[in-house]
Design an enzyme around this catalytic site. Structure first.
Site, mmCIF file in Angstrom:
data_model
loop_
_atom_site.group_PDB
_atom_site.id
_atom_site.type_symbol
_atom_site.label_atom_id
_atom_site.label_comp_id
_atom_site.label_asym_id
_atom_site.label_seq_id
_atom_site.Cartn_x
_atom_site.Cartn_y
_atom_site.Cartn_z
ATOM 1 C CG LEU A 18 2.042 7.766 -11.681
ATOM 2 C CD1 LEU A 18 3.176 7.007 -12.182
ATOM 3 C CD2 LEU A 18 1.496 8.906 -11.640
ATOM 4 N N GLY A 19 -2.070 5.282 -10.284
ATOM 5 C CA GLY A 19 -3.250 4.167 -10.344
ATOM 6 C C GLY A 19 -2.572 2.536 -10.976
ATOM 7 C CB SER A 39 -4.273 -0.409 -6.598
ATOM 8 O OG SER A 39 -5.685 0.806 -6.911
ATOM 9 C CB ALA A 40 -6.832 1.291 -11.821
ATOM 10 C CB VAL A 77 3.282 -0.346 -5.687
ATOM 11 C CG1 VAL A 77 2.050 -0.672 -5.204
ATOM 12 C CG2 VAL A 77 3.627 -1.806 -7.014
ATOM 13 C CG ASP A 100 -7.752 5.992 -9.986
ATOM 14 O OD1 ASP A 100 -8.737 6.507 -10.499
ATOM 15 O OD2 ASP A 100 -6.870 5.651 -9.623
HETATM 16 C C1 MEV Z 1 -6.999 8.006 -6.556
HETATM 17 O O1 MEV Z 1 -6.426 7.505 -7.316
HETATM 18 C C2 MEV Z 1 -7.735 8.963 -6.484
HETATM 19 C C3 MEV Z 1 -8.976 9.709 -5.484
HETATM 20 O O2 MEV Z 1 -10.043 10.703 -6.036
HETATM 21 C C4 MEV Z 1 -9.913 8.642 -5.374
HETATM 22 C C5 MEV Z 1 -10.840 8.476 -6.240
HETATM 23 O O3 MEV Z 1 -11.268 9.110 -6.607
HETATM 24 O O4 MEV Z 1 -10.927 6.760 -5.876
HETATM 25 C C6 MEV Z 1 -8.327 10.157 -5.050
#
Ligand code: MEV
Length: 302
Positions: free
Chosen positions: A92-93, A95-96, A88, A138
């Site tokens: 590495l995404g 939350s998405a 977390v 993401d």
């Molecule tokens: C976060 O994984 C990537 C950022 O570009 C934010 C986004 O695209 O929402 C920093």
């Protein structure tokens, strides 16, 4: 009970710039978050972070998913259990992945029949609400899998090289880092705007080389992208040490991935060098993860 899972992601190019509409290339990786959903008397969300009801501090993404899904169905009680192999707040995404997996699980559980495009769109709305500002990258890549050019939402050829992730273990708040770039951009628009535009241009130039799997050229461009992320203030000494360790051990490319600050860097490599790079990362006290690009986005598990 319904179980769905969704993959994490790494950016080959374009994080932060994509928030301002410039292009990015993002790649789903074979590390997944699983979400189980079952009908129950009340609302329960369970994860390594604890057991809560709707709780916007501890489980902001899943809480928002449950609230948002009330637009599609009536949810009186549901138990959601999250099991993630994605660290977390590491870029590495995670939350998405939890967001789109939870949307799909609830869609199946309550018979909403949401299509992938809708899941990606709802996921993006939720990320924007929770993070303050978020690009669709993401949530789109976690929903669709593979490699995609954003904002064009164009799928590119899969990568067949090895992906090595180095995790500093330091929590990285996407919300704060996006806000810090926005502040720098307000203070020095004539300096920061061209850097963000250059990152977007680099993504567009790189598209052809990603399609050709020309790792040497992708690598040159990714290394430049790392320098520009450092320039907009989202690097750190720790991330740079991992990036240089990877490059010195034969990586085609190594750069920050995601929001930066802490979190992760990523290297592309061939298999023998991947092992050397992973060891060099561990020798610096960070966690290393060896993975691959996956074509599978959010999916229902048997
Ligand atoms: C976060 O994984 C990537 C950022 O570009 C934010 C986004 O695209 O929402 C920093």
């Amino acid at each position: 009970m319904i179980t769905c899972s969704a993959p994490g992601k790494i950016y080959l190019f374009g994080e932060h710039a994509v928030v301002y509409g410039h292009s990015a290339i993002c790649c789903a990786i074979d590390i997944r978050t699983r979400v189980q959903a079952e009908i129950c008397d009340s609302i329960i969300i369970e994860s390594v972070l604890g057991r809560t009801g709707i709780d916007h501090d501890i489980h902001p993404y899943v809480s928002r998913v449950i609230e948002k899904m009330q637009d599609y169905t009536r949810i009186r009680g549901v138990k959601i259990k999250v099991d993630s192999r994605l660290p977390v707040g590491s870029g590495l995404g995670s939350s998405a992945a939890v967001t789109v997996a939870a949307i799909q699980a609830l869609s199946h559980l309550f018979g909403c029949n949401l299509q992938l495009e809708e899941i990606a769109t709802i996921g993006h709305e939720i990320e924007k609400e929770v993070q303050g500002n978020a690009s669709p990258t993401d949530t789109y890549v976690s929903t669709m899998g593979g490699i995609a050019m954003i904002p064009q939402r164009r799928k590119l050829q899969a990568l067949d090289c090895t992906i090595v992730v180095g995790n500093t273990g330091r929590f990285s708040s996407t919300r704060e880092l996006v806000a810090s770039v926005a502040r720098l951009k307000r203070e020095f628009p004539n300096v920061i705007d061209p850097i963000l535009a250059d990152i977007g241009t680099m993504s567009q130039i790189a598209e052809e080389y990603v399609s050709k799997k020309d790792y040497a050229t992708i690598g040159k461009l990714m290394n430049v992208n790392h320098g520009l992320l450092d320039a907009i203030g989202v690097g750190s000494a720790e991330l740079s040490a991992l990036v240089y360790a990877a490059r010195n051990n034969g990586a085609f490319a190594a750069k920050i991935t995601g929001a930066g600050g802490g979190g992760c860097m990523v290297a592309l490599a061939d298999e023998p060098n991947a092992q050397l790079i992973a060891k060099a990362i561990r020798d610096l006290g960070a966690e290393s993860i060896i993975t691959k690009n996956t074509h599978e986005g959010v999916r229902r598990e048997p």
